[in-house]
Design a protein around this motif. Sequence first.
Motif, mmCIF file in Angstrom:
data_model
loop_
_atom_site.group_PDB
_atom_site.id
_atom_site.type_symbol
_atom_site.label_atom_id
_atom_site.label_comp_id
_atom_site.label_asym_id
_atom_site.label_seq_id
_atom_site.Cartn_x
_atom_site.Cartn_y
_atom_site.Cartn_z
ATOM 1 N N ASN A 228 0.807 -1.221 0.000
ATOM 2 C CA ASN A 228 0.000 0.000 0.000
ATOM 3 C C ASN A 228 0.841 1.273 0.000
ATOM 4 O OD1 ASN A 228 0.426 -0.566 3.073
ATOM 5 N ND2 ASN A 228 -0.382 1.504 3.023
ATOM 6 N N GLY A 229 1.941 1.284 0.735
ATOM 7 C CA GLY A 229 2.746 2.494 0.806
ATOM 8 C C GLY A 229 3.331 2.886 -0.526
ATOM 9 N N ARG A 230 3.758 1.905 -1.290
ATOM 10 C CA ARG A 230 4.339 2.185 -2.604
ATOM 11 C C ARG A 230 3.274 2.710 -3.564
ATOM 12 N NH1 ARG A 230 9.549 -0.455 -3.335
ATOM 13 N NH2 ARG A 230 10.085 -1.685 -1.500
ATOM 14 N N VAL A 231 2.036 2.200 -3.411
ATOM 15 C CA VAL A 231 0.958 2.683 -4.272
ATOM 16 C C VAL A 231 0.679 4.156 -4.005
ATOM 17 C CG1 VAL A 231 -1.428 2.359 -4.991
ATOM 18 C CG2 VAL A 231 -0.071 0.376 -4.308
ATOM 19 N N THR A 232 0.594 4.514 -2.731
ATOM 20 C CA THR A 232 0.317 5.905 -2.381
ATOM 21 C C THR A 232 1.426 6.831 -2.870
ATOM 22 O OG1 THR A 232 -0.909 5.192 -0.423
ATOM 23 C CG2 THR A 232 -0.188 7.476 -0.475
ATOM 24 N N THR A 233 2.664 6.374 -2.779
ATOM 25 C CA THR A 233 3.778 7.174 -3.300
ATOM 26 C C THR A 233 3.627 7.393 -4.799
ATOM 27 O OG1 THR A 233 5.284 6.366 -1.590
ATOM 28 C CG2 THR A 233 6.278 7.269 -3.582
ATOM 29 N N ALA A 234 3.256 6.337 -5.531
ATOM 30 C CA ALA A 234 3.053 6.456 -6.978
ATOM 31 C C ALA A 234 1.900 7.405 -7.292
ATOM 32 C CB ALA A 234 2.786 5.079 -7.582
ATOM 33 N N GLN A 235 0.842 7.364 -6.476
ATOM 34 C CA GLN A 235 -0.281 8.278 -6.673
ATOM 35 C C GLN A 235 0.169 9.735 -6.508
ATOM 36 O OE1 GLN A 235 -2.862 6.657 -3.660
ATOM 37 N NE2 GLN A 235 -4.081 5.489 -5.132
ATOM 38 N N LYS A 236 1.024 9.982 -5.518
ATOM 39 C CA LYS A 236 1.533 11.337 -5.297
ATOM 40 C C LYS A 236 2.370 11.813 -6.475
ATOM 41 C CE LYS A 236 1.701 11.076 -0.234
ATOM 42 N NZ LYS A 236 2.602 11.046 0.953
ATOM 43 N N GLU A 237 2.976 10.851 -7.181
ATOM 44 C CA GLU A 237 3.789 11.183 -8.347
ATOM 45 C C GLU A 237 2.953 11.338 -9.613
ATOM 46 O OE1 GLU A 237 6.524 7.956 -8.334
ATOM 47 O OE2 GLU A 237 7.765 8.796 -6.719
ATOM 48 N N GLY A 238 1.621 11.211 -9.485
ATOM 49 C CA GLY A 238 0.727 11.448 -10.604
ATOM 50 C C GLY A 238 0.210 10.220 -11.319
ATOM 51 N N GLN A 239 0.535 9.027 -10.812
ATOM 52 C CA GLN A 239 0.060 7.808 -11.464
ATOM 53 C C GLN A 239 -1.425 7.587 -11.153
ATOM 54 O OE1 GLN A 239 1.604 6.180 -13.627
ATOM 55 N NE2 GLN A 239 3.759 6.669 -13.326
ATOM 56 N N PRO A 240 -2.216 7.160 -12.163
ATOM 57 C CA PRO A 240 -3.668 7.000 -11.959
ATOM 58 C C PRO A 240 -4.019 5.640 -11.340
ATOM 59 C CG PRO A 240 -3.121 6.519 -14.233
ATOM 60 C CD PRO A 240 -1.823 6.919 -13.563
ATOM 61 N N PHE A 241 -3.372 5.303 -10.256
ATOM 62 C CA PHE A 241 -3.582 4.011 -9.633
ATOM 63 C C PHE A 241 -4.639 4.116 -8.536
ATOM 64 C CE2 PHE A 241 1.206 3.089 -10.443
ATOM 65 C CZ PHE A 241 0.955 2.977 -11.799
ATOM 66 N N SER A 242 -5.370 3.044 -8.364
ATOM 67 C CA SER A 242 -6.383 2.980 -7.308
ATOM 68 C C SER A 242 -6.129 1.765 -6.435
ATOM 69 C CB SER A 242 -7.792 2.910 -7.911
ATOM 70 O OG SER A 242 -8.075 4.064 -8.681
ATOM 71 N N ILE A 243 -6.551 1.857 -5.187
ATOM 72 C CA ILE A 243 -6.425 0.755 -4.225
ATOM 73 C C ILE A 243 -7.806 0.209 -3.900
ATOM 74 C CG2 ILE A 243 -5.885 0.160 -1.822
ATOM 75 C CD1 ILE A 243 -3.578 2.097 -1.903
ATOM 76 N N GLN A 244 -7.921 -1.112 -3.918
ATOM 77 C CA GLN A 244 -9.100 -1.785 -3.403
ATOM 78 C C GLN A 244 -8.681 -2.444 -2.086
ATOM 79 O OE1 GLN A 244 -12.108 -2.701 -2.178
ATOM 80 N NE2 GLN A 244 -12.694 -2.247 -4.309
ATOM 81 N N TRP A 245 -9.159 -1.894 -0.970
ATOM 82 C CA TRP A 245 -8.771 -2.390 0.353
ATOM 83 C C TRP A 245 -9.503 -3.674 0.724
ATOM 84 C CZ3 TRP A 245 -4.754 -0.583 3.163
ATOM 85 C CH2 TRP A 245 -4.240 0.678 2.846
ATOM 86 N N ASN A 246 -10.619 -3.949 0.064
ATOM 87 C CA ASN A 246 -11.381 -5.163 0.359
ATOM 88 C C ASN A 246 -10.513 -6.400 0.105
ATOM 89 O OD1 ASN A 246 -13.499 -6.963 0.879
ATOM 90 N ND2 ASN A 246 -14.190 -6.916 -1.251
ATOM 91 N N GLY A 247 -10.320 -7.225 1.132
ATOM 92 C CA GLY A 247 -9.491 -8.421 0.979
ATOM 93 C C GLY A 247 -8.014 -8.183 1.183
ATOM 94 N N SER A 248 -7.649 -7.014 1.681
ATOM 95 C CA SER A 248 -6.223 -6.743 1.910
ATOM 96 C C SER A 248 -5.695 -7.612 3.050
ATOM 97 C CB SER A 248 -5.994 -5.265 2.217
ATOM 98 O OG SER A 248 -6.649 -4.888 3.415
#
Length: 343
Positions: A228-248
């Motif tokens: 999750n932390g790497r995803v949020t970092t990528a989002q801050k860099e402008g990547q259009p990524f989304s997280i689905q927390w269900n089943g994490s």
Amino acid sequence: MTKKVAVLALLSACATPLFADDSLTVVSFGGDNRQAQEKAFYQPFSASQGTTIRAADYNGEMAKIKVMADTGQTTWDVVEVETPELLRGCSEGLFEPLDWSRIGQQADFLPAAVSECGVGIFIWSTVLTYDATRLGGAPQSWADFWDLEKFPGKRGLRRGAKFTLEIALLADGVPQQDLYTTLATQEGITRAFRKLDQIKSSIQWWEAGAQPLQWLAAGDVVMTSAYNGRVTTAQKEGQPFSIQWNGSLYDLDHWAIVKGSPNKAQAERFIAFASEPEQQRDFATAIPYGPSNIHTLALLDAAIRQNLPTAPDNLANARAMDTEFWIDHGEELEERFNAWASK
């Protein structure tokens, strides 16, 4: 001795570092995680202690640590390890027992962060991550991860039994509360591999935490498991990524000291420093992983707290990894997984 030589000897003695070795080798999982550690832990520790941190990366392979511990040729001091590897390594004598009087008050930490050979650094989650611009909708669960017709394209999964087998069973409809009782049976193991067979040809296996997001950005995969932390970092860099927390699935990473480290006392000083609320605040601000020191959350902005794995909404449909299960079954399941993956 001449006066000049005596003065030089005195100056040399005064310049001698406080510790026998003024450097410390700290090994982490690299990527954004390491960058956050450098900012929150390495650099301020070096500044305050006059100690050079030699930072290195690895993928969690215990074989290297075992060779060091067995031969006494220990070149790593502090390592970042996941919970099953920490407890298994401690029981096998691969890590040094810690002197908690040098670390801090155990009551200041989450219970899961306190052990004989380790100190929890942070809580992290493996989440379903996707590029919303490449999909015709938003996947709601791991079952959607398996739906190649509705969401065509390659998938990314971590190469290993741990987390991958859980994800497969969740995708097959196993309730979270039954996950490990199912996986503890031969029928459950067979069921997990049978589920993986369904999309095996569409999987790209990642080994380093940076890989799945690189692949997602390049369009090599349309969805992936990721930290999750790497995803949020990528989002801050402008990547259009989304997280689905269900089943994490969530767990802790820990600091441990490799058996035979010549710098154990200094390593414990580093761990104590990195475990202070202010340093953990700086780490969680740099990358959104949940702190292990219970006094840290009060120091964090609300906007940061809501992106942590420990946020109530994110925990609602999450499952903690069963550490005892992986200690008992990890080796055999990893061997079976590697044999299956290589076919």
